[in-house]
Scaffold this active site. Structure first.
Site, PDB file in Angstrom:
ATOM      1  N   LYS A 158       5.825  -0.144  -1.928  1.00 48.55           N
ATOM      2  CA  LYS A 158       4.519   0.456  -1.081  1.00 48.55           C
ATOM      3  C   LYS A 158       5.305   0.945   0.043  1.00 48.55           C
ATOM      4  CE  LYS A 158       1.475  -3.113  -2.795  1.00 48.55           C
ATOM      5  NZ  LYS A 158       0.563  -4.016  -2.498  1.00 48.55           N
ATOM      6  N   ARG A 293     -11.743  -0.643   8.692  1.00 49.34           N
ATOM      7  CA  ARG A 293     -12.721   0.269   8.605  1.00 49.34           C
ATOM      8  C   ARG A 293     -13.972  -0.104   7.923  1.00 49.34           C
ATOM      9  NH1 ARG A 293     -11.824   2.407   3.854  1.00 49.34           N
ATOM     10  NH2 ARG A 293      -9.560   2.665   3.075  1.00 49.34           N
TER      11      ARG A 293
END
Length: 455
Positions: A158, A293
């Site tokens: 990742k 968010r």
């Protein structure tokens, strides 16, 4: 309450924020690129200002132009939506320096949780379970080989600064590791300007479970339940639902408590999501990442909890407490969201921009919502994300929600561009999906091979 906020985004999320602000009595400023001059969010906002050419880097990612627009229009706050600058700590910091409220967490928290390696370290401190993996950044293939041998295959590579499914690779053995590492690192460098990687043991098969949290400036943190986002293609979500059929009462309490603990540990403010991988065979769950968010799939949580997440974001940014306390939050029924994109699933989901010559969005009945910025005659520009609408349904139970989604997708009619409506209809009708019997590998390994064989 704010008098005026600027929405630093486009498309359906910009429309969503404008509507929430209007219901709160808050004025709105839309920004747009030259390619979006006729976009719906431009027409709906109280004011609109062009911030640059079609390319995102020159418009929706142009911090100086966006901040100048906020100053010129007297906006007191900026809502970034999702994507673009929504998780950019530099932009949040610039807002702070200019005394413009960023409707989201602080730049410090974004730095802490936006970097996956830092986030992992903080979750260990908080006592939240994490998957076995590297202790810090991994920069070379030699390091990667050594760490993979220690934790065991299969592994996930990742990007530390990653998002949107970029810089991620699954690796099953040492032969695959070096080319996969080099490809993921190059992709991360190109997408984020940061090639740092980290490695985790792959939890497989797994469910992708995320918990919606809200934090206010007084230190209160509440959760709004979980969403199951396991139906994914190339690490990108296709369909989401709430609650998850894979979670019982006890596990639900444990995973939501862990999410609240994680948010409290970093003094989180505003809306956010803690994402976990669930190993169904053992019942154990592991922290994956935090999204700092509002999420694309937030409407399913709004349906089952009755809480308007975007309005809460604006209230919290204004310094208010939540409109509800944790004990007031109750969950009712089942909600499902399908993402409708202008793309061709039969040709590897190739984007399909163009002019919409006719559009009929499903409507009627209780528990159906369509979030979209499309209209007949609108030309979809080729420069941005291909999502054109989100169909969200709510039923008293999962079966009713599934039937309502099938009905809605059958009514969805768009001409002029190719969409994935039929693909979503087949997916929502698949026996495995109807039974709730799927994990993160199902779409790519089971459903898509059969779907793409069809004429």
């Amino acid at each position: 309450m704010f008098n005026k906020i600027l929405i630093a985004n486009r498309g359906e999320i910009a429309v969503r924020i404008i509507r929430a602000a209007r219901e709160l009595g808050v004025g709105t400023v839309a920004i747009y690129s030259t390619a979006d001059r006729d976009a719906l969010h431009v027409h709906l906002a109280d004011e609109a200002i062009c911030v640059g050419p079609a390319r995102s880097t020159e418009s929706y990612l142009n911090m100086n132009n966006i901040l100048s627009a906020a100053v010129a229009t007297g906006a007191q706050a900026i809502h970034p939506g999702f994507g673009f600058l929504s998780e950019n700590s530099k932009f949040a910091r610039l807002c702070e320096e200019m005394n413009i409220k960023f409707i989201g967490p602080s730049a410090k928290v974004m730095d802490m949780m936006g970097d996956k390696i830092n986030a992992r370290a903080e979750m260990i401190k908080a006592g939240v379970p994490v998957t076995p993996g590297s202790e810090g950044e991994v920069h070379t293939t030699d390091e990667a080989v050594k760490i993979a041998e220690e934790i065991g295959y299969p592994i996930m590579l990742k990007a530390s600064a990653g998002g949107g499914g970029k810089g991620i690779r699954k690796v099953n053995n040492v032969e695959e590791l070096v080319p996969a590492f080099e490809a993921a690192q190059a992709e991360a460098q190109a997408a984020f300007g940061n090639g740092a990687m980290f490695i985790e043991r792959m939890i497989f098969p797994a469910r992708h479970i995320e918990v919606q949290i809200l934090g206010d400036s007084q230190g209160n943190v509440i959760h709004l339940g979980e969403r199951d986002c396991s139906l994914q293609r190339n690490n990108q979500k296709v369909l989401e639902e709430s609650p998850s059929v894979a979670i019982g009462h006890t596990l639900r309490q444990e995973i939501t408590a862990a999410a609240v603990k994680a948010a409290q540990h970093v003094s989180y403010e505003n809306a956010g999501t803690i994402e976990f991988l669930l190993d169904e065979s053992s019942g154990k769950f592991y922290f994956m990442e935090m999204n700092t968010r509002v999420q694309v799939e937030h409407p399913v949580t709004e349906f089952v909890s009755g809480v308007d997440i975007v309005k809460e974001q604006i209230r919290v940014a204004n310094g208010n407490e939540f409109s509800v306390k944790q004990e007031d939050v109750t969950f009712s029924g089942h909600a499902i969201e399908c993402r409708i994109n202008a793309e061709n699933p039969k040709f590897n989901f190739a984007p399909s921009p163009g002019k919409i010559t006719n559009l009929f969005l499903p409507s009627g009945g209780v528990g159906l919502r369509v979030d979209s910025a499309m209209y007949s005659g609108y030309s979809i520009p080729p420069y941005y994300d291909s999502m054109i609408a989100k169909v969200i349904v709510h039923g008293e139970n999962r079966f009713e929600a599934l039937m309502k989604m099938q009905r809605a997708l059958l009514e969805f009619d768009v001409e002029g561009v190719i969409t994935n409506v039929d693909f979503q209809l087949e997916l929502i009708s698949d026996p495995h999906v109807v039974a709730g019997d799927y994990d993160t590998s199902f779409l790519g390994n089971v459903f898509l091979p059969e779907y793409q064989k069809e004429d």
